[in-house]
Design a protein around this motif. Structure first.
Motif, PDB file in Angstrom:
ATOM      1  N   ARG A 210      14.562   6.243  -2.533  1.00 55.43           N
ATOM      2  CA  ARG A 210      15.094   6.158  -1.172  1.00 55.43           C
ATOM      3  C   ARG A 210      13.985   5.887  -0.163  1.00 55.43           C
ATOM      4  O   ARG A 210      14.165   5.103   0.768  1.00 55.43           O
ATOM      5  N   ASP A 211      12.820   6.498  -0.359  1.00 56.61           N
ATOM      6  CA  ASP A 211      11.697   6.275   0.559  1.00 56.61           C
ATOM      7  C   ASP A 211      11.265   4.812   0.572  1.00 56.61           C
ATOM      8  O   ASP A 211      10.815   4.292   1.599  1.00 56.61           O
ATOM      9  N   LEU A 212      11.406   4.158  -0.576  1.00 60.08           N
ATOM     10  CA  LEU A 212      10.996   2.755  -0.676  1.00 60.08           C
ATOM     11  C   LEU A 212      12.184   1.796  -0.566  1.00 60.08           C
ATOM     12  O   LEU A 212      12.036   0.597  -0.777  1.00 60.08           O
ATOM     13  N   ASP A 213      13.363   2.352  -0.279  1.00 59.25           N
ATOM     14  CA  ASP A 213      14.567   1.538  -0.108  1.00 59.25           C
ATOM     15  C   ASP A 213      14.887   0.715  -1.360  1.00 59.25           C
ATOM     16  O   ASP A 213      15.238  -0.467  -1.276  1.00 59.25           O
ATOM     17  N   LEU A 214      14.768   1.348  -2.516  1.00 61.09           N
ATOM     18  CA  LEU A 214      15.071   0.683  -3.784  1.00 61.09           C
ATOM     19  C   LEU A 214      16.398   1.195  -4.342  1.00 61.09           C
ATOM     20  O   LEU A 214      16.700   2.383  -4.222  1.00 61.09           O
ATOM     21  N   PRO A 215      17.181   0.324  -4.967  1.00 60.26           N
ATOM     22  CA  PRO A 215      18.409   0.795  -5.615  1.00 60.26           C
ATOM     23  C   PRO A 215      18.068   1.581  -6.886  1.00 60.26           C
ATOM     24  O   PRO A 215      16.951   1.480  -7.412  1.00 60.26           O
ATOM     25  N   ILE A 216      19.050   2.349  -7.372  1.00 58.33           N
ATOM     26  CA  ILE A 216      18.821   3.240  -8.513  1.00 58.33           C
ATOM     27  C   ILE A 216      19.793   2.903  -9.637  1.00 58.33           C
ATOM     28  O   ILE A 216      21.001   2.785  -9.417  1.00 58.33           O
ATOM     29  N   ALA A 217      19.236   2.746 -10.825  1.00 61.14           N
ATOM     30  CA  ALA A 217      20.066   2.638 -12.032  1.00 61.14           C
ATOM     31  C   ALA A 217      19.894   3.933 -12.811  1.00 61.14           C
ATOM     32  O   ALA A 217      18.799   4.516 -12.819  1.00 61.14           O
ATOM     33  N   VAL A 218      20.965   4.391 -13.444  1.00 60.83           N
ATOM     34  CA  VAL A 218      20.928   5.658 -14.177  1.00 60.83           C
ATOM     35  C   VAL A 218      21.090   5.371 -15.659  1.00 60.83           C
ATOM     36  O   VAL A 218      22.037   4.696 -16.069  1.00 60.83           O
ATOM     37  N   ARG A 219      20.162   5.883 -16.445  1.00 56.32           N
ATOM     38  CA  ARG A 219      20.235   5.701 -17.894  1.00 56.32           C
ATOM     39  C   ARG A 219      20.551   7.034 -18.563  1.00 56.32           C
ATOM     40  O   ARG A 219      19.776   7.976 -18.501  1.00 56.32           O
ATOM     41  N   GLY A 220      21.730   7.106 -19.181  1.00 53.10           N
ATOM     42  CA  GLY A 220      22.095   8.297 -19.941  1.00 53.10           C
ATOM     43  C   GLY A 220      21.608   8.175 -21.369  1.00 53.10           C
ATOM     44  O   GLY A 220      20.649   7.461 -21.658  1.00 53.10           O
ATOM     45  N   GLY A 221      22.285   8.841 -22.289  1.00 57.50           N
ATOM     46  CA  GLY A 221      21.812   8.882 -23.662  1.00 57.50           C
ATOM     47  C   GLY A 221      22.326   7.781 -24.556  1.00 57.50           C
ATOM     48  O   GLY A 221      21.865   7.623 -25.678  1.00 57.50           O
TER      49      GLY A 221
ATOM     50  N   SER B  84       0.836  -1.217   0.000  1.00 58.83           N
ATOM     51  CA  SER B  84       0.000   0.000   0.000  1.00 58.83           C
ATOM     52  C   SER B  84       0.863   1.257   0.000  1.00 58.83           C
ATOM     53  O   SER B  84       0.601   2.212  -0.731  1.00 58.83           O
ATOM     54  N   LYS B  85       1.945   1.225   0.797  1.00 60.62           N
ATOM     55  CA  LYS B  85       2.853   2.383   0.825  1.00 60.62           C
ATOM     56  C   LYS B  85       3.495   2.576  -0.549  1.00 60.62           C
ATOM     57  O   LYS B  85       3.582   3.695  -1.070  1.00 60.62           O
ATOM     58  N   ALA B  86       3.939   1.460  -1.149  1.00 61.69           N
ATOM     59  CA  ALA B  86       4.596   1.536  -2.459  1.00 61.69           C
ATOM     60  C   ALA B  86       3.612   2.036  -3.513  1.00 61.69           C
ATOM     61  O   ALA B  86       3.956   2.882  -4.345  1.00 61.69           O
ATOM     62  N   GLY B  87       2.399   1.528  -3.461  1.00 59.51           N
ATOM     63  CA  GLY B  87       1.381   1.951  -4.435  1.00 59.51           C
ATOM     64  C   GLY B  87       1.088   3.436  -4.332  1.00 59.51           C
ATOM     65  O   GLY B  87       0.999   4.137  -5.351  1.00 59.51           O
ATOM     66  N   ALA B  88       0.955   3.907  -3.088  1.00 62.72           N
ATOM     67  CA  ALA B  88       0.674   5.334  -2.874  1.00 62.72           C
ATOM     68  C   ALA B  88       1.851   6.182  -3.359  1.00 62.72           C
ATOM     69  O   ALA B  88       1.671   7.241  -3.982  1.00 62.72           O
ATOM     70  N   ALA B  89       3.071   5.711  -3.073  1.00 66.76           N
ATOM     71  CA  ALA B  89       4.262   6.455  -3.487  1.00 66.76           C
ATOM     72  C   ALA B  89       4.357   6.515  -5.006  1.00 66.76           C
ATOM     73  O   ALA B  89       4.701   7.549  -5.593  1.00 66.76           O
ATOM     74  N   LEU B  90       4.039   5.388  -5.663  1.00 65.64           N
ATOM     75  CA  LEU B  90       4.087   5.346  -7.130  1.00 65.64           C
ATOM     76  C   LEU B  90       3.030   6.282  -7.722  1.00 65.64           C
ATOM     77  O   LEU B  90       3.308   7.018  -8.679  1.00 65.64           O
ATOM     78  N   ASP B  91       1.838   6.273  -7.137  1.00 65.72           N
ATOM     79  CA  ASP B  91       0.788   7.202  -7.610  1.00 65.72           C
ATOM     80  C   ASP B  91       1.263   8.647  -7.482  1.00 65.72           C
ATOM     81  O   ASP B  91       1.054   9.464  -8.380  1.00 65.72           O
ATOM     82  N   ALA B  92       1.906   8.951  -6.358  1.00 65.83           N
ATOM     83  CA  ALA B  92       2.401  10.316  -6.129  1.00 65.83           C
ATOM     84  C   ALA B  92       3.490  10.667  -7.140  1.00 65.83           C
ATOM     85  O   ALA B  92       3.534  11.797  -7.657  1.00 65.83           O
ATOM     86  N   LEU B  93       4.379   9.694  -7.436  1.00 64.05           N
ATOM     87  CA  LEU B  93       5.450   9.954  -8.405  1.00 64.05           C
ATOM     88  C   LEU B  93       4.856  10.229  -9.787  1.00 64.05           C
ATOM     89  O   LEU B  93       5.277  11.163 -10.482  1.00 64.05           O
ATOM     90  N   ARG B  94       3.877   9.435 -10.171  1.00 65.03           N
ATOM     91  CA  ARG B  94       3.223   9.655 -11.479  1.00 65.03           C
ATOM     92  C   ARG B  94       2.613  11.062 -11.538  1.00 65.03           C
ATOM     93  O   ARG B  94       2.654  11.718 -12.566  1.00 65.03           O
TER      94      ARG B  94
END
Length: 460
Positions: A65-76, A5-15
């Motif tokens: 960070r709020d969801l404790d997920l790692p980050i991948a960075v995609r450049g060009g 539920s927390k993840a879903g709410a966070a994803l909705d907020a990000l969108r």
């Protein structure tokens, strides 16, 4: 991951908050958004955030960070190792951030994090200015520069990091930081070869050089003339000015107009002499190469930005690359290189390249974590093919190249040219002394190793 539920709410907020688009598994467009240059890479991120500005990047990092997920960075660009994606990660996709602003009076250019070489080269060419870029127009500027950066201009202008004036970074905490010689100098040092370990480069500023003219000689030789052509090219470069660069490349003859029809699909030895100057001056340097029997040639002045498009790697292919940096290119190394050239998997897009270094690379600043700087030559086996049935022979050929040239290896490597070859190779790519210092920097800026989809420096 956090509760559903927390993840879903966070994803909705990000969108809601992100100006750019957000994709999660099951969304229309998700599968398209996770396709990368190397068709061997198939990963399923938790979220793909296609950012349009720095504020979007900050929002995406804070979401992760709020969801404790790692980050991948995609450049060009390419990220041949697939580091632009991570299973279960948040992908911060910068490809909509491509603005390039040239400041000709200051001989500098500001490049957004998702720009490609083509974006950079086309922006600076009208001013007769350029800076060291990758050897393909489709290379991403950000990853290229932060990883060190070698290209056709490096003997003349230095490595890309030698031209780095400043970086605008979003850290693992979602903070905006500037790094240059005066501001955060230790971080700035680490960005000279330490790659994407310390944050997301939303923009970089590079020094520009005057390049009013550019010219090339591209000569196609039959493989039996490969050793003689390679030795001649070596001698031409060794005796020539820093303006001269290029490569010897064994390749399957592509269906291009400059390739005689009977040689399309056959193995060729291509010598490319690039020259940061006039056709007249280039021809003097190229004379010994032109005198050897060859099947076809392109010789003349050509705008640098156009030369950059000549060897563009096609997308949707399977890729496996590696590299070794060499103490020299004596005749026995040339023989070994050419024997491996004869063994290039044909017909595929595979390329087997011998690049010169020296010039401004060797005389550049030695304090940065780019230990391959002193190697006069580099070998780059570049496996590229379409059919998964060719996986084994193409990967094996790349490994054979590395093994065969190891007697001449300095041990250092340029990390942008390799995939995941283990922790020892990362150390070889930054230097053992520098690795410790980079580990301390990592602890300071990314103690949780959130940015781990890269040639990873672990926090000390």
């Amino acid at each position: 991951m956090a509760s559903h539920s927390k993840a879903g709410a966070a994803l909705d907020a990000l969108r809601e908050d992100l100006v750019g688009d957000v994709f999660a598994p099951g969304d229309a467009g998700y599968d398209e958004a996770r396709v990368v240059f190397n068709a061997m890479i198939d990963r399923r991120p938790a979220v793909i955030a296609q950012c349009v500005d720095e504020a979007d990047v900050v929002r995406s990092v804070r979401f992760a960070r709020d969801l404790d997920l790692p980050i991948a960075v995609r450049g060009g660009g390419h990220s041949v190792a697939g580091m632009a994606l991570g299973d279960g990660a948040v992908v911060v996709d910068l490809r909509h951030m491509r603005a390039v602003t040239a400041h000709p009076g200051a001989e500098a250019v500001r490049v957004a994090g998702g720009a490609t070489m083509s974006d950079l080269d086309r922006a600076t060419q009208p001013f007769g200015l350029a800076t060291t870029g990758g050897r393909a127009s489709t290379t991403g500027v950000g990853g290229f520069v932060l990883g060190g950066g070698t290209g056709w201009l490096d003997r003349f202008c230095g490595l890309a990091v030698d031209n780095l004036l400043g970086v605008e970074l979003v850290t693992a905490e979602g903070e905006r930081v500037h790094a240059n010689a005066d501001e955060n100098p230790e971080l700035f040092w680490g960005l000279h070869g330490g790659g994407g370990n310390f944050g997301i480069a939303t923009a970089i500023t590079l020094k520009l050089h005057e390049l009013p003219e550019f010219s090339i000689a591209m000569l196609l030789y039959l493989p039996e003339f490969g050793p003689e052509a390679t030795r001649t090219y070596r001698d031409v470069i060794t005796a020539g000015p820093d303006e001269a660069s290029g490569a010897v490349i064994y390749v399957t003859g592509p269906p291009e107009e400059f390739v005689p029809p009977q040689l399309v699909g056959s193995l060729l030895c291509v010598v490319l002499l690039t020259y940061a100057g006039s056709e007249n001056d280039m021809r003097k340097v190229a004379e010994p190469l032109l005198a050897l029997p060859h099947e076809a040639e392109i010789v003349g002045a050509m705008p640098y930005a156009d030369v950059q498009c000549m060897l563009d790697d096609p997308p949707d292919m399977r890729n496996y690359w590696s590299a070794e940096y060499l103490t020299g290119a004596p005749d026995d190394l040339v023989d070994a290189f050419c024997a491996l050239g004869e063994a290039v998997p044909v017909p595929t897009g595979t390329m087997h390249a011998l690049f010169p270094q020296g010039g401004a690379i060797g005389t550049g600043p030695h304090e940065f974590p780019v230990p391959y700087r002193d190697a006069p030559w580099g070998v780059h086996p570049f496996g590229l093919w379409a059919d998964p049935a060719d996986d084994e022979r193409c990967v094996q050929w790349v490994r054979d190249v590395r093994a065969a040239v190891r007697p001449w290896s300095t041990g250092a490597v340029y990390l942008n040219f390799i995939g995941d070859e283990g922790a020892d190779r990362v150390v070889a790519g930054v230097g053992a002394e520098n690795a410790r210092r980079l580990g301390e920097l990592k602890r300071r800026y990314d103690p949780d190793n959130v940015f781990r989809f890269n040639h990873n420096i672990r926090p000390a």
